[in-house]
Design an enzyme around this catalytic site. Structure first.
Site, mmCIF file in Angstrom:
data_model
loop_
_atom_site.group_PDB
_atom_site.id
_atom_site.type_symbol
_atom_site.label_atom_id
_atom_site.label_comp_id
_atom_site.label_asym_id
_atom_site.label_seq_id
_atom_site.Cartn_x
_atom_site.Cartn_y
_atom_site.Cartn_z
ATOM 1 N N ALA A 65 41.613 35.522 54.453
ATOM 2 C CA ALA A 65 43.024 36.439 54.421
ATOM 3 C C ALA A 65 42.801 37.555 54.309
ATOM 4 O O ALA A 65 41.582 38.193 53.978
ATOM 5 C CB ALA A 65 43.611 35.762 53.203
ATOM 6 N N GLU A 103 39.229 27.788 55.833
ATOM 7 C CA GLU A 103 40.111 26.886 55.795
ATOM 8 C C GLU A 103 41.215 26.802 56.884
ATOM 9 O O GLU A 103 41.327 25.485 57.306
ATOM 10 C CB GLU A 103 41.461 27.467 54.564
ATOM 11 C CG GLU A 103 40.779 27.496 53.161
ATOM 12 C CD GLU A 103 41.596 28.178 52.251
ATOM 13 O OE1 GLU A 103 41.913 29.461 52.408
ATOM 14 O OE2 GLU A 103 42.229 27.600 51.333
ATOM 15 N N GLY A 133 39.995 32.028 53.948
ATOM 16 C CA GLY A 133 41.087 31.532 54.840
ATOM 17 C C GLY A 133 40.464 31.287 56.146
ATOM 18 O O GLY A 133 40.953 30.503 56.756
ATOM 19 N N GLU A 164 36.627 33.014 47.496
ATOM 20 C CA GLU A 164 37.793 33.378 47.086
ATOM 21 C C GLU A 164 37.594 33.643 45.259
ATOM 22 O O GLU A 164 38.111 34.670 44.727
ATOM 23 C CB GLU A 164 38.893 32.433 47.102
ATOM 24 C CG GLU A 164 39.489 32.486 48.373
ATOM 25 C CD GLU A 164 38.704 31.448 49.537
ATOM 26 O OE1 GLU A 164 37.668 30.869 49.214
ATOM 27 O OE2 GLU A 164 39.703 31.299 50.632
#
Ligand code: 3HC
Length: 678
Positions: free
Chosen positions: A60, A102, A99, A122
């Site tokens: 992200a 993910e 992310g 993270e």
């Protein structure tokens, strides 16, 4: 930013968002649009998602955290991927992190280049994966491996990922990825669509039969987990993946993510993420400044610092010439390097081949002339200006033109050393922290005439060596030790007024530092710079030295030490302190922990602000990095300057005013805190 190419029934969605393809709002919107379109297109049989540039999605966009979420979210994209009516293949090169991984877990297949790294880091930002990573990863790799990857945030390589079932195939190098992914997608298009990862259960079954696995993991790693919120939340989220249905686990993960992202711990860690990347930037330096090649390094001095510095280069594969004046200390230094490597090998950090390779790069010598072919010469000799100047005069005559001449001084004026050479532009400070092969910090001291090229080269080199390098201007003690001096002064003053050394230390241990001021003094040695002839007994340190209390090295300092270096408060020291107070006519008083903490830390932060005002540090975040990487300041508070911002400048300013009478006549309040008082 997003391009779609179609060939042989495969739609390749190609993302190009430099530098690291972070999944910011623009990328998310474009991706969702492209996925939906390709899914709806009957001519498309399979979809590949690939990135251009140096990496697959690095996660992200961290700079968007703390701002209101803009749709579509990453979770929306993953829902679209799992719901696609045709296979989606993630084609991974570089890194698939956070992310990014993910998103790949939302695809039906993953194919990666051999050098690719996959992980969920993270936790290092004080959060947990927030787009299903804690729920999907254990469904592919099993709970034990998922715990390891999520709780510690360390990535794995593509080969291990394939062995674990996280990737379906790997290719040797980046240039083959596009073609192989296309072929792979074409081939799987003919097969039945596999179940999305979220519906898989098999890999969870072992943990379902053995739910105690989580309690055991917590117990084994209790020390590393401490009271940190993020790693503990990671465990709870994976526990939820095992305990209930996917949707519930996902909702729980989301709840934890939103809670964590708002914590001070996460704000501090995100601050440090950007601080580390910003530190390498030199404000006034042209972007095209060249970097000098460093093929061989010369080090003068085979003492503790010299050998630590040498190991740093040897481990990175850079040949080192190590010079001493006499054979005995030279042999001792070389033996110590080997012994240190062997001790690390016992802990599994090096193989015998790696040790042999490192030692083969070392050339010991008694002759300074042996430094003639070095590209970088570092002195690590006594902290005496005259000795350093002599070395720099020799460097000047011996070193080849353009070689970098560096001092490892921790306090002294690099400009004075530069002035004895005919090439002050080549002179720089490289202040390592002890043990130099372990501590991550390097203060790069910029003299008045140090050239951009020299600075750029040393900063680049530091990155290669795995150091966190921070630029400091010239002043006594540079950034770190100058601030430290203010804290140590107060520590001693507090003891004279009534506190005991272990009470003072305890306050900082509780704050999260690895050691207190007196433990640090004991470790460094009380007798640094002390001689019996010159001792006047006028400071507590001198009094202790006179009683042969020299610190950890002789088992007696402010504390008493046993053979295993375990410390305990010393009744003898208590008596000496009391006698010293009586001599000064001090009536001792009980000092509260709050006063101790404020008097130790506020002057330190104030000195940091002065360092910033004087332009010694380029930016406050650099100062934070110095303290995190050089002195073990607790990461979760983001470093002293970030901590001062978080508790409020008014709070610090009030504290400075409250205790000002204890700070000595030359104490100056930095304007950052004066402003807070207006
Ligand atoms: N978001 C925003 N910016 C990022 C970023 C990210 N995830 N990752 C890197 N950047 C920026 C850096 O700040 C730097 O910017 P700058 O050039 O302006 O200073 C630039 O990209 C290059 O970064 P590096 O200097 O770190 O480049 P390297 O090539 O040395 O390393 C990397 C590349 C290994 C990908 C490294 O950048 C990295 O580890 N990035 C962060 C990975 C990460 O933590 N991902 C998880 C994010 S949180 C998340 O995904 C939440 C999700 O679960 C919902």
């Amino acid at each position: 930013m997003i391009d779609v190419r179609r060939a042989e029934g495969v739609a390749e969605i190609l993302v190009n968002h430099p530098p690291v393809n972070a999944l910011g709002r623009g990328v998310r919107a474009g991706l969702l649009h492209a996925i939906s379109k390709a899914d709806a297109d009957p001519a498309v049989k399979a979809i590949v998602i690939r990135c251009e540039g140096r990496t697959f999605f690095a996660g992200a966009d961290i700079s968007e955290f703390g701002q209101p979420q803009v749709a579509p979210s990453l979770a929306d994209i993953i829902v679209a991927l799992e719901g696609a009516g045709k296979p989606v293949v993630a084609a991974i090169h570089g890194n698939a992190l956070g992310g990014g991984l993910e998103l790949a877990l939302g695809c039906h297949y993953r194919i990666a280049t051999k050098a690719a790294r996959l992980g969920l880091p993270e936790v290092k930002l004080g959060i947990l994966p927030g787009a299903g990573g804690t729920q999907r990863l254990p469904r592919l790799v099993g709970v034990p491996k998922a715990l390891e990857m999520v709780v510690f945030g360390s990535p794995i390589d593509a080969v291990e990922a394939q062995n674990l079932g996280l990737v379906d195939a790997h290719v040797e190098d980046d240039s083959q990825l596009a073609r192989r992914a296309q072929d792979f997608a074409g081939a799987v298009a003919a097969r039945p669509l596999p179940a999305p990862v979220s519906r898989r259960q098999v890999m969870l079954e072992d943990a379902r039969e053995d739910p105690e696995i989580f309690a055991r993991f917590r117990e084994v790693h209790a020390r590393a987990l401490k009271s940190l919120a993020a790693p503990n939340a990671c465990i709870s989220a994976i526990e939820a993946a095992v305990a209930g249905p996917f949707a519930e686990g996902l909702a729980f993960e989301r709840e934890l993510f939103l809670r964590l992202v708002a914590t001070e711990e996460s704000r501090a860690l995100r601050h440090l993420f950007f601080a580390e990347r910003t530190a390498a930037k030199i404000d006034d330096m042209p972007l095209d400044t060249p970097v000098l090649p460093i093929r061989r390094v010369g080090i003068v001095g085979a003492g503790t610092m010299g050998i630590g510095i040498a190991m740093n280069f040897l481990t990175a594969g850079v040949p080192v010439t190590l010079v001493e004046r006499e054979q005995k200390p030279l042999d001792h230094g070389v033996a110590l390097i080997r012994r240190n490597y062997e001790a690390s090998a016992k802990k599994g950090r090096f193989s015998q081949e790696q040790i042999d390779a490192a030692m083969a790069l070392l050339t010991p010598s008694l002759d300074m002339e042996a430094l003639a072919d070095c590209d970088l010469l570092i002195e690590a000799v006594f902290e005496l200006m005259n000795v350093k100047k002599d070395i720099f005069r020799r460097f000047d005559t011996i070193a080849k033109p353009g070689a970098i001449l560096a001092s490892n001084t921790s306090y002294l004026d690099v400009n004075e050393m530069a002035a004895v050479t005919h090439r002050p532009e080549s002179v720089v400070g490289m202040h390592y922290f002890s043990p130099a092969n372990v501590m991550k910090l390097l203060e790069v001291v910029r003299g008045d005439q140090t050239s951009h090229m020299v600075l750029r080269t040393v900063m680049d080199l530091a990155k290669r060596l795995g150091k966190v390098a921070v630029i400091s201007g010239v002043c006594h003690g540079f950034i770190g030790n100058r601030m430290l001096a203010k804290r140590q002064e107060q520590a001693m003053q507090l003891v004279i007024e009534g506190a005991l050394p272990w009470e003072v230390d305890q306050v900082l241990l509780k704050f999260g530092l690895p050691m207190g001021p007196f433990q640090m003094t004991d470790l460094a040695g009380l007798d640094v710079g002390w001689t019996r002839e010159n001792s006047t007994g006028s400071t507590l340190k001198e009094v202790l030295c006179e009683a042969d209390r020299r610190g950890q090295k002789n088992g007696r300092g402010f504390y008493d030490y046993d053979e295993m270096r375990n410390r305990k408060p010393s009744p003898e020291v208590v008596a000496m302190i009391e006698a010293f107070r009586a001599r000064l006519g001090v009536t001792s008083r009980q000092i509260a922990a709050d006063e101790i903490r404020e008097r130790l830390l506020y002057p330190l932060v104030n000195e940091g602000a002065l360092i910033l005002e004087e332009g010694i540090a380029q930016r406050a975040s650099d100062i934070d990095l110095v303290w995190i990487n050089g002195y073990g300041w607790p990461k979760q508070t983001g470093g002293p300057m970030h901590w001062a911002d978080a508790i409020g400048h008014e709070t610090v300013a009030d504290g400075l005013c409250r205790w000002r009478s204890h700070f000595g006549s030359d104490f100056r309040v930095a304007s950052a805190f004066q402003r807070a008082l207006v």
